[in-house]
Design a protein around this motif. Structure first.
Motif, PDB file in Angstrom:
ATOM      1  N   UNK A  13       0.831  -1.203   0.000  1.00  0.00           N
ATOM      2  CA  UNK A  13       0.000   0.000   0.000  1.00  0.00           C
ATOM      3  C   UNK A  13       0.871   1.260   0.000  1.00  0.00           C
ATOM      4  N   UNK A  14       1.999   1.192   0.703  1.00  0.00           N
ATOM      5  CA  UNK A  14       2.924   2.327   0.716  1.00  0.00           C
ATOM      6  C   UNK A  14       3.536   2.531  -0.670  1.00  0.00           C
ATOM      7  N   UNK A  15       4.000   1.434  -1.265  1.00  0.00           N
ATOM      8  CA  UNK A  15       4.671   1.516  -2.555  1.00  0.00           C
ATOM      9  C   UNK A  15       3.720   2.030  -3.639  1.00  0.00           C
ATOM     10  N   UNK A  16       2.506   1.508  -3.665  1.00  0.00           N
ATOM     11  CA  UNK A  16       1.533   1.950  -4.667  1.00  0.00           C
ATOM     12  C   UNK A  16       1.303   3.452  -4.567  1.00  0.00           C
ATOM     13  N   UNK A  17       1.137   3.948  -3.348  1.00  0.00           N
ATOM     14  CA  UNK A  17       0.894   5.378  -3.158  1.00  0.00           C
ATOM     15  C   UNK A  17       2.095   6.206  -3.603  1.00  0.00           C
TER      16      UNK A  17
END
Length: 245
Positions: free
Chosen positions: A210-214
């Motif tokens: 979720x961090x990487x996607x954002x």
């Protein structure tokens, strides 16, 4: 949404340039290029403390530890100094060091600070990461995906450090990166311990996703929110681990 839903096309990353981007932040760490004997000792002793092998109140004599690990007292002294900073060891004037555990309030405060600093780095990285750095983040994230299925918490922890370092570097703010890294050193034993919880590696990777996607979408608020939530879950997982030992 996951990484699979994002468009590809990030330019290939030259190996030399990639390593430089992360190593720039690593220089803020006490041990810049590779793990030192003092760092090895710190990790080993911290592991024994959080697992209960070394119980609260146990004396930590420098000479005994040096003899046990066949090293001089210098790395032992440095390892104990860092453990004091983590709250795992209490230094008593003229009486040596003993195993301690930080109070609940102290540990909560440490994780709260960690969460805000990591969230700040992630938010800045979403806006400032270069294409090369973004490619590097994807690469280390994929490495963690593979390791999450391998069931090796120690190796996962090592690569996890690189994952977070990459985000610190991507913030393009050396001062904030230094403060964040210094705080992580204090919290590290507790973060490392929670990887032993059943199913934790896969959960951690999903939180990272979720961090990487954002970050790859350039979503500063989303990246900061996802990273803050990740660190809160790390704290919760440590509490679960602490009850089990």
């Amino acid at each position: 949404m996951s990484l699979d839903d994002l468009p590809t096309g990030v330019p290939p990353r030259p190996a030399q340039e990639a390593s430089t981007a992360v190593r720039r932040v690593d220089r803020a760490a006490p041990y810049p290029d590779k793990i030192t004997r003092a760092e090895e000792l710190r990790l080993q002793l911290a592991d024994e403390i959080v697992r209960g092998v070394l119980p609260p109140g146990a004396a930590l004599d420098e000479t005994d530890i040096a003899r046990r690990f066949n090293v001089s007292r210098t790395p032992v002294r440095e390892a104990l100094r860092q453990l004091v900073a983590s709250g795992l060891v209490e230094a008593r004037a003229h009486r040596g060091a003993v195993v301690a555990r930080p109070s609940i309030d102290r540990l909560t405060g440490m994780f709260e600070a960690m969460g805000e600093l990591e969230a700040l780095c992630a938010g800045l990285a979403a806006e400032r990461m270069t294409p090369v750095e973004r490619h590097g983040l994807e690469a280390v994230h994929e490495e963690l995906r593979v390791l999450s299925h391998a069931g090796n918490p120690d190796r996962f922890h090592e690569v996890n450090e690189r994952f977070h370092n990459t985000i610190y570097a991507g913030s393009q703010n050396d001062y904030i990166a230094e403060i964040t890294l210094a705080t992580r050193v204090r919290v590290q034993p507790f973060r490392r311990a929670q990887f032993r919880n059943l199913g934790r590696l896969a959960k951690s990777h999903a939180e990272h996703d979720r961090v990487v996607v954002a970050i790859l979408r350039g979503d500063r608020v989303g990246a900061a929110t996802a990273m803050r939530a990740h660190i809160e879950l790390v704290r919760d997982e440590y509490e679960i681990y602490a009850v089990s030992v």
